[in-house]
Scaffold this motif. Structure first.
Motif, PDB file in Angstrom:
ATOM      1  N   HIS A 166       0.852  -1.194   0.000  1.00 40.20           N
ATOM      2  CA  HIS A 166       0.000   0.000   0.000  1.00 40.20           C
ATOM      3  C   HIS A 166       0.889   1.246   0.000  1.00 40.20           C
ATOM      4  O   HIS A 166       1.896   1.304   0.711  1.00 40.20           O
ATOM      5  N   GLN A 199      -5.463  10.224  -6.750  1.00 38.54           N
ATOM      6  CA  GLN A 199      -5.364   8.782  -6.516  1.00 38.54           C
ATOM      7  C   GLN A 199      -5.730   8.428  -5.077  1.00 38.54           C
ATOM      8  O   GLN A 199      -6.353   7.392  -4.819  1.00 38.54           O
ATOM      9  N   LYS A 203      -8.753   5.974  -4.020  1.00 38.09           N
ATOM     10  CA  LYS A 203      -8.485   4.796  -3.187  1.00 38.09           C
ATOM     11  C   LYS A 203      -9.387   4.791  -1.967  1.00 38.09           C
ATOM     12  O   LYS A 203      -9.954   3.751  -1.589  1.00 38.09           O
ATOM     13  N   GLU A 207     -12.243   1.935  -1.057  1.00 30.95           N
ATOM     14  CA  GLU A 207     -12.238   1.211   0.215  1.00 30.95           C
ATOM     15  C   GLU A 207     -13.556   1.409   0.959  1.00 30.95           C
ATOM     16  O   GLU A 207     -14.086   0.474   1.578  1.00 30.95           O
TER      17      GLU A 207
END
Length: 218
Positions: A166, A199, A203, A207
């Protein structure tokens, strides 16, 4: 020495591009003839001179990728200790870039990354010391520090992606923001910062969507 990449003293700045390129080729040839093991200080002086002659013209305030060629002469036998203080800072930066480019393993890449990250600290100290005392050195150090911080951020992204880890978004965004603030007109820094922000938001949204789906949409 002057390593700001701006203009040049005396008649150097008035040379035609053909004359300058000719001089660069001559110096590059003589540079490669110097044995780095037997004459390290002589090589450093030639390196400094060549960088001054070839500087100017690109948007980063330096000679750009040409530095990478010059760095090969020092990368295999880099100066240590007190000698490092005499090396043109852009050459030091180029050595790290060269070592990263030739790295064949994650360990070698991490060594280059950690080394450049530490060098950013050295540049930051130099920048603070020159602030308000030496305008030319202050400007040059600030420009190079911005480039180094942005490169560190880029290498961190590549290392984490290669290892399928990550991304440390907060850390990377901080590096990019610092680079952008040091160099307000540096398009690459602001573009990288904006793209990483996008980004990060994407992300987070992905999630959140997965968490919502796992909880039955509640």
């Amino acid at each position: 020495g002057d390593w700001s990449g701006e203009g040049g003293a005396g008649g150097r700045g008035k040379r035609s591009s053909i004359e300058r390129q000719s001089s660069i080729e001559v110096d590059r040839t003589s540079l490669l003839r110097v044995n780095p093991i037997h004459s390290p200080l002589k090589m450093l002086r030639k390196q400094e001179s060549l960088l001054q002659m070839s500087s100017g013209g690109d948007n980063d305030g330096g000679s750009g990728d040409e530095d990478d060629e010059f760095a090969r002469s020092l990368a295999e036998t880099p100066p240590q200790g007190p000698d490092m203080a005499n090396v043109n800072p852009r050459v030091v930066y180029s050595i790290f870039k060269y070592n990263w480019a030739k790295a064949q393993s994650r360990e070698a890449k991490m060594t280059a990354l950690i080394g450049l990250e530490k060098y950013c600290g050295t540049l930051e100290v130099r920048y603070k010391k020159s602030k308000g005392k030496n305008p030319k050195d202050e400007f040059s150090t600030k420009q190079l520090l911005g480039r180094c911080l942005l490169k560190v951020a880029k290498w961190k992204v590549l290392c984490h992606e290669e290892a399928k880890e990550h991304l440390p978004y907060v850390e990377i965004l901080k590096l990019q923001e610092q680079a952008a603030k040091l160099r307000p007109n540096y398009y690459k820094a602001w573009h990288s910062f904006a793209l990483m922000n996008y980004q990060c938001v994407q992300k987070t949204a992905e999630e959140a969507g997965r968490d919502k789906a796992a909880g039955g949409g509640k």
